[in-house]
Design a protein around this motif. Structure first.
Motif, PDB file in Angstrom:
ATOM      1  N   LYS A  27      19.013 -28.658  73.648  1.00  0.00           N
ATOM      2  CA  LYS A  27      19.426 -30.016  73.297  1.00  0.00           C
ATOM      3  C   LYS A  27      20.528 -29.949  72.238  1.00  0.00           C
ATOM      4  O   LYS A  27      20.404 -29.246  71.242  1.00  0.00           O
ATOM      5  CB  LYS A  27      18.232 -30.801  72.753  1.00  0.00           C
ATOM      6  N   ASP A  28      21.614 -30.715  72.468  1.00  0.00           N
ATOM      7  CA  ASP A  28      22.667 -30.760  71.463  1.00  0.00           C
ATOM      8  C   ASP A  28      22.344 -31.832  70.423  1.00  0.00           C
ATOM      9  O   ASP A  28      21.279 -32.467  70.476  1.00  0.00           O
ATOM     10  CB  ASP A  28      24.037 -30.986  72.108  1.00  0.00           C
ATOM     11  N   ASP A  29      23.248 -32.051  69.481  1.00  0.00           N
ATOM     12  CA  ASP A  29      22.993 -32.991  68.391  1.00  0.00           C
ATOM     13  C   ASP A  29      22.780 -34.413  68.879  1.00  0.00           C
ATOM     14  O   ASP A  29      22.121 -35.222  68.206  1.00  0.00           O
ATOM     15  CB  ASP A  29      24.147 -32.955  67.381  1.00  0.00           C
ATOM     16  N   SER A  30      23.324 -34.740  70.032  1.00  0.00           N
ATOM     17  CA  SER A  30      23.157 -36.088  70.573  1.00  0.00           C
ATOM     18  C   SER A  30      21.931 -36.224  71.465  1.00  0.00           C
ATOM     19  O   SER A  30      21.672 -37.302  72.020  1.00  0.00           O
ATOM     20  CB  SER A  30      24.415 -36.487  71.372  1.00  0.00           C
ATOM     21  N   GLY A  31      21.186 -35.124  71.621  1.00  0.00           N
ATOM     22  CA  GLY A  31      19.973 -35.177  72.430  1.00  0.00           C
ATOM     23  C   GLY A  31      20.182 -34.899  73.893  1.00  0.00           C
ATOM     24  O   GLY A  31      19.243 -35.020  74.695  1.00  0.00           O
ATOM     25  N   ASN A  46      -1.642 -23.666  72.871  1.00  0.00           N
ATOM     26  CA  ASN A  46      -0.670 -23.807  71.813  1.00  0.00           C
ATOM     27  C   ASN A  46      -0.223 -25.233  71.690  1.00  0.00           C
ATOM     28  O   ASN A  46       0.066 -25.895  72.658  1.00  0.00           O
ATOM     29  CB  ASN A  46       0.567 -22.945  72.091  1.00  0.00           C
ATOM     30  N   GLY A  47      -0.114 -25.692  70.480  1.00  0.00           N
ATOM     31  CA  GLY A  47       0.353 -27.039  70.258  1.00  0.00           C
ATOM     32  C   GLY A  47       1.854 -27.091  70.212  1.00  0.00           C
ATOM     33  O   GLY A  47       2.424 -27.614  69.262  1.00  0.00           O
ATOM     34  N   ASN A  48       2.524 -26.565  71.231  1.00  0.00           N
ATOM     35  CA  ASN A  48       3.974 -26.592  71.222  1.00  0.00           C
ATOM     36  C   ASN A  48       4.487 -27.955  71.622  1.00  0.00           C
ATOM     37  O   ASN A  48       3.825 -28.727  72.290  1.00  0.00           O
ATOM     38  CB  ASN A  48       4.557 -25.536  72.161  1.00  0.00           C
ATOM     39  N   ASN A  49       5.705 -28.242  71.241  1.00  0.00           N
ATOM     40  CA  ASN A  49       6.377 -29.466  71.640  1.00  0.00           C
ATOM     41  C   ASN A  49       7.316 -29.126  72.772  1.00  0.00           C
ATOM     42  O   ASN A  49       8.339 -28.501  72.572  1.00  0.00           O
ATOM     43  CB  ASN A  49       7.162 -30.027  70.450  1.00  0.00           C
ATOM     44  N   ALA A  50       6.943 -29.513  73.983  1.00  0.00           N
ATOM     45  CA  ALA A  50       7.749 -29.122  75.146  1.00  0.00           C
ATOM     46  C   ALA A  50       9.159 -29.682  75.062  1.00  0.00           C
ATOM     47  O   ALA A  50      10.084 -29.122  75.629  1.00  0.00           O
ATOM     48  CB  ALA A  50       7.072 -29.602  76.434  1.00  0.00           C
ATOM     49  N   SER A  51       9.344 -30.778  74.363  1.00  0.00           N
ATOM     50  CA  SER A  51      10.681 -31.359  74.294  1.00  0.00           C
ATOM     51  C   SER A  51      11.620 -30.543  73.433  1.00  0.00           C
ATOM     52  O   SER A  51      12.828 -30.640  73.555  1.00  0.00           O
ATOM     53  CB  SER A  51      10.592 -32.782  73.739  1.00  0.00           C
ATOM     54  N   THR A  52      11.083 -29.729  72.547  1.00  0.00           N
ATOM     55  CA  THR A  52      11.939 -28.893  71.716  1.00  0.00           C
ATOM     56  C   THR A  52      12.129 -27.521  72.299  1.00  0.00           C
ATOM     57  O   THR A  52      13.009 -26.776  71.893  1.00  0.00           O
ATOM     58  CB  THR A  52      11.332 -28.716  70.312  1.00  0.00           C
ATOM     59  N   GLY A  53      11.275 -27.149  73.236  1.00  0.00           N
ATOM     60  CA  GLY A  53      11.402 -25.834  73.849  1.00  0.00           C
ATOM     61  C   GLY A  53      10.832 -24.737  72.992  1.00  0.00           C
ATOM     62  O   GLY A  53      10.943 -23.574  73.320  1.00  0.00           O
ATOM     63  N   TYR A 100      15.222 -27.641  79.391  1.00  0.00           N
ATOM     64  CA  TYR A 100      15.196 -28.209  80.741  1.00  0.00           C
ATOM     65  C   TYR A 100      14.203 -27.430  81.588  1.00  0.00           C
ATOM     66  O   TYR A 100      14.336 -26.217  81.762  1.00  0.00           O
ATOM     67  CB  TYR A 100      16.584 -28.152  81.376  1.00  0.00           C
ATOM     68  N   GLN A 101      13.199 -28.111  82.121  1.00  0.00           N
ATOM     69  CA  GLN A 101      12.156 -27.457  82.901  1.00  0.00           C
ATOM     70  C   GLN A 101      12.149 -27.899  84.357  1.00  0.00           C
ATOM     71  O   GLN A 101      11.202 -27.635  85.079  1.00  0.00           O
ATOM     72  CB  GLN A 101      10.793 -27.741  82.271  1.00  0.00           C
ATOM     73  N   GLU A 148      20.994 -35.864  84.319  1.00  0.00           N
ATOM     74  CA  GLU A 148      20.518 -36.927  85.201  1.00  0.00           C
ATOM     75  C   GLU A 148      19.121 -36.616  85.733  1.00  0.00           C
ATOM     76  O   GLU A 148      18.272 -37.506  85.818  1.00  0.00           O
ATOM     77  CB  GLU A 148      21.498 -37.107  86.359  1.00  0.00           C
ATOM     78  N   ALA A 149      18.889 -35.342  86.072  1.00  0.00           N
ATOM     79  CA  ALA A 149      17.585 -34.958  86.620  1.00  0.00           C
ATOM     80  C   ALA A 149      16.478 -35.101  85.591  1.00  0.00           C
ATOM     81  O   ALA A 149      15.314 -35.334  85.947  1.00  0.00           O
ATOM     82  CB  ALA A 149      17.640 -33.516  87.122  1.00  0.00           C
ATOM     83  N   ALA A 150      16.824 -34.962  84.315  1.00  0.00           N
ATOM     84  CA  ALA A 150      15.811 -35.005  83.258  1.00  0.00           C
ATOM     85  C   ALA A 150      15.454 -36.425  82.829  1.00  0.00           C
ATOM     86  O   ALA A 150      14.525 -36.617  82.046  1.00  0.00           O
ATOM     87  CB  ALA A 150      16.304 -34.217  82.051  1.00  0.00           C
ATOM     88  N   LYS A 151      16.198 -37.410  83.328  1.00  0.00           N
ATOM     89  CA  LYS A 151      15.942 -38.798  82.923  1.00  0.00           C
ATOM     90  C   LYS A 151      14.633 -39.311  83.509  1.00  0.00           C
ATOM     91  O   LYS A 151      14.249 -38.945  84.608  1.00  0.00           O
ATOM     92  CB  LYS A 151      17.106 -39.688  83.366  1.00  0.00           C
TER      93      LYS A 151
END
Length: 571
Positions: A286-290, A33-40, A512-513, A568-571
């Motif tokens: 993700k909220d509006d500010s990312g 699948n061509g999913n976008n992992a950043s969008t979930g 968050y993964q 912080e962990a996702a940075k």
């Protein structure tokens, strides 16, 4: 690691796995699948593939050493130690055990790999054992671990970098399974671009919501099946007030909920309704500010609870749902007291088949979960991977585990020599046994094989040509054609429920993964209890202002700290 999850999953789907020859006669298939992992969000679409596998017998006959490949047999036997869980003695035939069985024989014959159990514990205690061996740094060569343990091992430098081995050794079958949905399951196992764990996949649809509605009740009341939340409310209300079962009593309910709202039973009850409001309880979004934010405290969750509160007032929910576990709710389905179920793809086999057995005239239609006001919906989903294979730092043959994964995939995905022998064994001495639990190095499934089987079966039905069905699909077809409640359940599962999964344009995973953070581990039990109690209280009539107070308490009792750690962990 929660190895008990695998045991409980096997119990939950025992009827399904046993009837499908212990999940060993699986169809050759793949998906990407061509999913976008950043969008979930991910599409459940699949694509076909094939794998070219070198014959180990041919390789062994060469006078010169063959080029090492995905299933090249080692010239000399190698020993690989593993940590093993003991699931059930009935999995073995006479003379075999957890230390020596058909999986050991296949690995020795085809790959020259001798597996030796460094330790064996009951499946319910495997997580505790793994924690102990990590702490003592006494790891077997190959081990199965959960998310927390994976992160700990990577941080401690206790496991081998598998980047090169993964680039060279997996067959296309194994690669497509582990890398399903744009490699999302590799995210927790990757650090600074290096791979330290190989995902052990499960069926991706095990957590995705599907709506099942009593079609005979709809017909009696001259109603159309609901497609959105507004229609769902109208149908549920009619199921309560208009005597759909015709017994002259007001004793039926619209929707089944249990006291954990599906989070323990694995049935997506709350999440299926929440998705229509674009609310995703228990997921990080993700909220509006990312930034990452907890789904259960978002404004859309308040809208969801307001909707359910109204449903409760209408009598659509059992007034005693807050004290009933899923077993009690299943009894209500069995006895024909509830007309709508939000369940997973295998729900026709359990719990709906119990209703069909009790009332052969009962009919259920299979539908996507209801959409929101915009006509769109993306169901929530848990990861289809919660365990990974790791290799002890310094082990000479890190590729051995991947080679054995390749062999297991060839055994359960045919047609080929390995699958033919495996199928013969499972239709004979191993019939009705869950020997797949002891696959080496560890058991895994194709995340998309049920989807592909369903596609092929539906295509054969439409064309009238069954000649292209593989062994497993032919078996499924034969079981369906036998009729009865089980034949009905098989048809609902593969011809209808799997089709609904393919109809979803997007699926919502947690953004968050990563591994649970320290505060998440220590604070979540208290926060989860607060969340469940508040949600139930609101549904049963408490002021919606309770939600705002819940958010404040959640943040003060550790939620803000968890949120900070997640970001912080996702940075």
């Amino acid at each position: 690691m929660k190895s008990i999850n695998e045991a409980s999953r096997q119990t939950k789907y025992r009827l399904l796995t046993a009837a499908l020859a212990c999940t060993v006669l699986l169809a050759g298939c793949s998906g990407n699948n061509g999913n976008n992992a950043s969008t979930g969000e991910a599409s459940p679409a699949t694509a076909s593939q094939s794998a070219s596998v070198e014959s180990p017998s041919a390789a062994a006959s060469e006078s010169t050493a063959p080029e090492d490949g995905p299933m090249t047999k080692y010239e000399q036997p190698i020993e690989v130690t593993i940590g093993q869980s003991n699931y059930e003695a009935s999995s073995f035939i006479e003379g075999e055990s957890v230390d020596s069985n058909i999986h050991h024989k296949f690995n020795e014959e085809y790959l020259n790999i001798k597996y030796k159990n460094k330790w064996v514990v009951d499946a319910t205690k495997a997580g505790e054992k793994v924690n102990l061996v990590i702490a003592s740094d006494d790891l077997p060569d190959v081990m199965k671990v959960g998310l927390n343990q994976l992160q700990m091992l990577i941080k401690n430098g206790q496991v081998e970098d598998l980047t090169e081995a993964w680039a060279k050794y997996p067959t296309e079958k194994v690669r497509s399974m582990a890398e399903y949905q744009d490699k999302i399951a590799f995210l927790p196992a990757t650090k600074e671009g290096k791979i330290y764990g190989i995902p052990l996949a499960r069926d991706f649809g095990e957590s995705i919501g599907i709506m099942y509605v009593r079609q005979d009740w709809l017909d009696k009341l001259k109603l159309q099946a609901p497609t959105n939340l507004q229609e769902l409310e109208a149908v549920a209300k009619a199921f309560v007030n208009d005597d759909p079962d015709g017994n002259g009593k007001k004793d039926t309910y619209g929707i089944g909920f249990d006291k954990e709202m599906g989070f323990v039973s694995g049935q997506p009850m709350l999440t299926s309704i929440a998705a229509g409001f674009k609310a995703y309880p228990k997921l990080w979004v993700k909220d509006d500010s990312g930034n990452f934010a907890y789904g259960s405290i978002q404004p859309q969750m308040k809208e969801t609870l307001a909707f359910l509160q109204n449903m409760y007032k209408l009598g659509a929910l059992d007034p005693e749902f807050a004290v009933k576990d899923f077993a009690k709710v299943t009894e209500m389905y069995t006895n024909g007291k509830i007309g709508i179920l939000f369940g997973v793809f295998s729900a026709p086999i359990y719990p709906l088949m119990t209703n069909k057995e009790a009332d052969p005239k009962a009919e259920w239609t299979v539908l996507p979960i209801p959409s929101g006001a915009d006509g769109q919906v993306a169901p929530a989903a848990k990861s289809f991977v919660n365990e990974w294979i790791v290799v002890r730092k310094g082990f000479e043959h890190p590729e051995a585990a991947i080679k054995s994964m390749n062999l297991w995939a060839e055994m359960f995905v045919g047609p080929n020599e390995y699958n033919d022998r495996w199928a013969e064994a499972n239709s004979g001495a191993y019939s009705g046994k869950n020997i797949n639990l002891y696959a080496l190095p560890y058991n895994f499934d194709s995340p998309y094989q049920n989807l592909k089987n369903g596609e092929n079966l539906r295509a054969a039905k439409e064309s009238g040509d069954e000649s292209k069905l593989d062994v497993r699909e032919q078996w499924i077809l034969s079981e369906k054609n036998k009729g009865g409640s089980y034949g009905w359940a098989i048809e609902k599962t593969f011809y209808e429920a799997e089709k609904v999964l393919l109809e979803y344009k997007n699926i919502r995973y947690s953004d968050y993964q990563g591994a649970p953070t320290p505060s998440m581990i220590s604070k979540s039990p208290t926060l989860d209890k607060l969340e469940l109690e508040t949600f139930i209280k609101i549904i049963m009539g408490a002021s919606l202002d309770e939600f705002d107070r819940f958010v404040e308490k959640w943040r003060a009792l550790g939620g803000d700290q968890i949120t900070q750690e997640v970001n912080e962990a996702a940075k």
